[in-house]
Design a protein around this motif. Structure first.
Motif, PDB file in Angstrom:
ATOM      1  N   GLY A 294       0.986  -1.088  -0.141  1.00 32.29           N
ATOM      2  CA  GLY A 294      -0.118  -0.018  -0.159  1.00 32.29           C
ATOM      3  C   GLY A 294       0.879   1.733  -0.120  1.00 32.29           C
ATOM      4  O   GLY A 294       2.136   1.350  -0.242  1.00 32.29           O
TER       5      GLY A 294
ATOM      6  N   TYR B  97       5.802   6.305   5.588  1.00 36.31           N
ATOM      7  CA  TYR B  97       7.060   6.564   4.928  1.00 36.31           C
ATOM      8  C   TYR B  97       7.338   7.505   3.837  1.00 36.31           C
ATOM      9  O   TYR B  97       7.808   8.159   3.206  1.00 36.31           O
TER      10      TYR B  97
ATOM     11  N   TYR C 135      16.188   0.506   4.077  1.00 37.30           N
ATOM     12  CA  TYR C 135      15.455   0.104   5.359  1.00 37.30           C
ATOM     13  C   TYR C 135      15.136  -0.841   5.964  1.00 37.30           C
ATOM     14  O   TYR C 135      16.171  -2.481   6.833  1.00 37.30           O
TER      15      TYR C 135
HETATM   16  P1  NAP Z   1       1.098  -0.970   3.361  1.00 38.11           P
HETATM   17  O1  NAP Z   1       1.151   0.887   3.264  1.00 38.11           O
HETATM   18  O2  NAP Z   1       1.703  -1.495   2.904  1.00 38.11           O
HETATM   19  O3  NAP Z   1       2.294  -0.605   4.570  1.00 38.11           O
HETATM   20  C1  NAP Z   1       2.211  -1.641   5.399  1.00 38.11           C
HETATM   21  C2  NAP Z   1       3.984  -1.955   6.216  1.00 38.11           C
HETATM   22  O4  NAP Z   1       4.359  -2.527   4.635  1.00 38.11           O
HETATM   23  C3  NAP Z   1       5.015  -0.855   5.952  1.00 38.11           C
HETATM   24  O5  NAP Z   1       4.408   0.100   7.558  1.00 38.11           O
HETATM   25  C4  NAP Z   1       5.968  -0.500   6.026  1.00 38.11           C
HETATM   26  O6  NAP Z   1       6.266  -1.510   6.599  1.00 38.11           O
HETATM   27  C5  NAP Z   1       6.092  -1.741   4.870  1.00 38.11           C
HETATM   28  N1  NAP Z   1       5.924  -1.247   3.616  1.00 38.11           N
HETATM   29  C6  NAP Z   1       5.154  -1.474   2.461  1.00 38.11           C
HETATM   30  N2  NAP Z   1       5.453  -0.900   1.509  1.00 38.11           N
HETATM   31  C7  NAP Z   1       7.001  -0.565   1.230  1.00 38.11           C
HETATM   32  C8  NAP Z   1       7.966  -0.815   0.814  1.00 38.11           C
HETATM   33  N3  NAP Z   1       8.133  -0.433  -0.532  1.00 38.11           N
HETATM   34  N4  NAP Z   1       9.495  -0.840   1.206  1.00 38.11           N
HETATM   35  C9  NAP Z   1       9.208  -1.581   2.480  1.00 38.11           C
HETATM   36  N5  NAP Z   1       8.213  -1.861   3.714  1.00 38.11           N
HETATM   37  C10 NAP Z   1       7.156  -1.549   2.770  1.00 38.11           C
HETATM   38  O7  NAP Z   1      -0.562  -1.330   4.022  1.00 38.11           O
HETATM   39  P2  NAP Z   1      -0.815  -0.132   5.487  1.00 38.11           P
HETATM   40  O8  NAP Z   1      -0.253   1.226   6.010  1.00 38.11           O
HETATM   41  O9  NAP Z   1      -2.108  -1.191   5.944  1.00 38.11           O
HETATM   42  O10 NAP Z   1      -1.721   0.254   4.348  1.00 38.11           O
HETATM   43  C11 NAP Z   1      -2.247   1.822   3.933  1.00 38.11           C
HETATM   44  C12 NAP Z   1      -2.758   2.819   2.047  1.00 38.11           C
HETATM   45  O11 NAP Z   1      -2.698   1.627   1.247  1.00 38.11           O
HETATM   46  C13 NAP Z   1      -4.093   2.108   2.608  1.00 38.11           C
HETATM   47  O12 NAP Z   1      -4.576   3.323   2.542  1.00 38.11           O
HETATM   48  C14 NAP Z   1      -4.550   0.762   2.565  1.00 38.11           C
HETATM   49  O13 NAP Z   1      -6.370   0.942   1.710  1.00 38.11           O
HETATM   50  C15 NAP Z   1      -3.656   0.874   1.024  1.00 38.11           C
HETATM   51  N6  NAP Z   1      -3.318  -0.319  -0.148  1.00 38.11           N
HETATM   52  C16 NAP Z   1      -3.219   0.018  -1.080  1.00 38.11           C
HETATM   53  C17 NAP Z   1      -2.853  -0.785  -1.844  1.00 38.11           C
HETATM   54  C18 NAP Z   1      -2.589  -0.809  -3.601  1.00 38.11           C
HETATM   55  O14 NAP Z   1      -2.718   0.149  -3.839  1.00 38.11           O
HETATM   56  N7  NAP Z   1      -2.790  -2.539  -4.551  1.00 38.11           N
HETATM   57  C19 NAP Z   1      -3.069  -2.569  -1.085  1.00 38.11           C
HETATM   58  C20 NAP Z   1      -2.471  -2.394   0.142  1.00 38.11           C
HETATM   59  C21 NAP Z   1      -3.129  -1.395   0.866  1.00 38.11           C
HETATM   60  P3  NAP Z   1       7.649  -1.285   8.086  1.00 38.11           P
HETATM   61  O15 NAP Z   1       6.118  -0.650   8.997  1.00 38.11           O
HETATM   62  O16 NAP Z   1       7.387  -2.255   8.636  1.00 38.11           O
HETATM   63  O17 NAP Z   1       8.543  -0.938   7.864  1.00 38.11           O
END
Ligand code: NAP
Length: 398
Positions: free
Chosen positions: A322, A327, A373
């Motif tokens: 996501g 970050y 990181y």
């Molecule tokens: P997320 O954005 O995937 O992040 C969760 C954790 O995954 C982050 O805190 C980080 O872990 C790690 N992470 C994600 N991307 C990374 C990268 N490029 N490099 C290194 N580590 C990475 O999940 P979320 O916080 O649950 O979701 C945030 C938003 O994204 C929500 O609005 C959700 O609906 C949306 N989303 C969109 C998609 C998509 O567009 N396909 C998919 C899933 C979620 P650490 O904290 O351990 O460093």
């Protein structure tokens, strides 16, 4: 000259040397990972005499800020008319009527395959002992199953009506305070997914396919998926593939098609990953399996994905994680998930050499202990670099 990718009479893509490819930068860390991934894709394409005419299209927060719409119709139309596109992650707007922008894009374009290759790249930190044995490609059905959103909340008039209807019509007893969800799994939806998996296995010289299902319990949905899969092999693919029970486990030079119950599959992909190759499964199973498998080979920072309709030729390639808002804009996260989605896109376009160059360069970079990181915290004695610096190091190694 920049030209549009078109679909040939036999469903093949006609890809010019300078295709126009629409992209969505993405919310949150999109501003970090998109420029990083793009710089590597451009450099790798140029080495093989190709160029991409990138065309920015809007969605998510940037779309809303500039057009007042989270998913402008022109964006979906650009993906439809240019056939191939790539996107960064999109935040789901809180409140409002949109369930998820990603789901909306998949649904509007009927991108029925969620393709997730899972392969270990040398040097990437992994929690399993033998990550080099992991080399699987998951075909997850993207349009049906419990994900269709056909749900009624506990205590709602809709749930009460449905419970009453089911009692009257079928004698089904459901507790009055239950929430309900509908799980449609059709023959059409199952077989077009299974056909895509079979075609992929033939094209890529893959040797095994597993239908993953929980048909022992959900007989008329997941069980039917299994049955329809074997029927398809018999009716349309008998020259190149054969079901396990139709050959006594000895397929000769054909692709061996077996099935496995989901819970056992989740064990066996860990305990004997080398017995899995191509996996085709329904939406929910595919969701669980692809994240569980991604964890074996480095996690979501490095897991690529694509959503494809092999009939219309339309495909949208995307990072599987996501927007990681904490970050955003820090130039810190790993761009590999989006970059490797670009590699998947290059492979889909037939640009295999450029795709292979990038994969090898990512391996060389991690092999030289240059990591972002997320890997740095799992490895010892490495050089931790920024997102953009990682991309530059990959370009140096192309
Ligand atoms: P997320 O954005 O995937 O992040 C969760 C954790 O995954 C982050 O805190 C980080 O872990 C790690 N992470 C994600 N991307 C990374 C990268 N490029 N490099 C290194 N580590 C990475 O999940 P979320 O916080 O649950 O979701 C945030 C938003 O994204 C929500 O609005 C959700 O609906 C949306 N989303 C969109 C998609 C998509 O567009 N396909 C998919 C899933 C979620 P650490 O904290 O351990 O460093």
């Amino acid at each position: 000259m920049a030209e549009t990718i078109t679909l040939g009479p036999d469903g093949e893509l006609n890809v010019p040397d300078e295709p126009v490819i629409p992209y969505i930068e993405g919310d949150g860390i999109g501003v970090d990972i998109w420029p990083a991934a793009r710089s590597v894709l451009d450099a790798a394409a140029a080495r093989h005499g190709r160029r991409i005419a990138w065309k920015e299209v809007l969605a998510g927060q940037k779309g809303y800020d500039e057009t007042g719409e989270w998913l402008p119709a022109e964006t979906v139309e650009a993906f439809r008319s240019h056939l191939i596109g790539i996107k960064g992650p999109l935040a789901t707007p809180v409140g409002g009527g949109i369930r998820s922008l990603n789901v909306a894009i998949r649904r509007i374009l009927d991108l029925y395959v969620c393709l997730r290759p899972v392969r270990w790249l040398a040097g990437v930190p992994s929690p399993v002992k033998e990550p080099h044995l992991v080399d699987m490609v998951i075909f997850r059905e993207n349009t049906e199953d419990i994900y269709t959103g056909l749900e009624a909340a506990s205590g709602s008039p809709e749930a009460a009506r449905l419970i009453e209807l089911l009692a009257d019509a079928f004698g089904w007893e459901i507790r009055p305070d239950a929430g309900l969800g509908i799980k449609p799994v059709s023959k059409f939806g199952s077989q077009r997914l299974q056909r895509a998996a079979l075609d992929y296995a033939v094209r890529r010289g893959r040797r095994r396919i597993h239908w993953v299902h929980k048909g022992n319990i959900m007989k008329f949905t997941e069980g039917a998926f299994r049955t329809w899969g074997y029927e398809l092999v018999r009716e349309e693919y008998s020259d190149v593939a054969v079901g396990y029970h139709d050959c006594g486990g000895d397929p000769g030079d054909r692709i061996l098609v077996s099935d496995v119950i989901t819970d056992i599959a989740l064990q066996q992909v860990l305990t004997r990953p080398d017995s899995f190759d191509v996996i085709a499964t329904m939406n929910l199973n595919g969701d669980y399996l692809s994240d569980a498998l991604a964890a074996q080979v480095g996690g979501i920072g490095i897991a690529p994905g694509a959503n494809i309709n092999y009939v219309t030729g339309c495909g949208v390639f995307e990072a599987t994680h996501g927007t990681a808002p904490k970050y955003a804009g820090q130039d810190r996260v790993n761009p590999s998930s989006l970059l490797l989605s670009g590699v998947l896109m290059f492979e889909h376009l037939g640009w295999q050499e450029a795709a292979d160059d990038i994969t090898a360069a990512v391996e060389a970079t991690v092999g030289d202990q240059i990591v972002t990181y997320d890997f740095a915290r799992l490895m010892n004695g490495v050089t931790e670099v920024k997102c953009s610096e990682f991309a530059a190091a990959v370009i140096d190694r192309l």
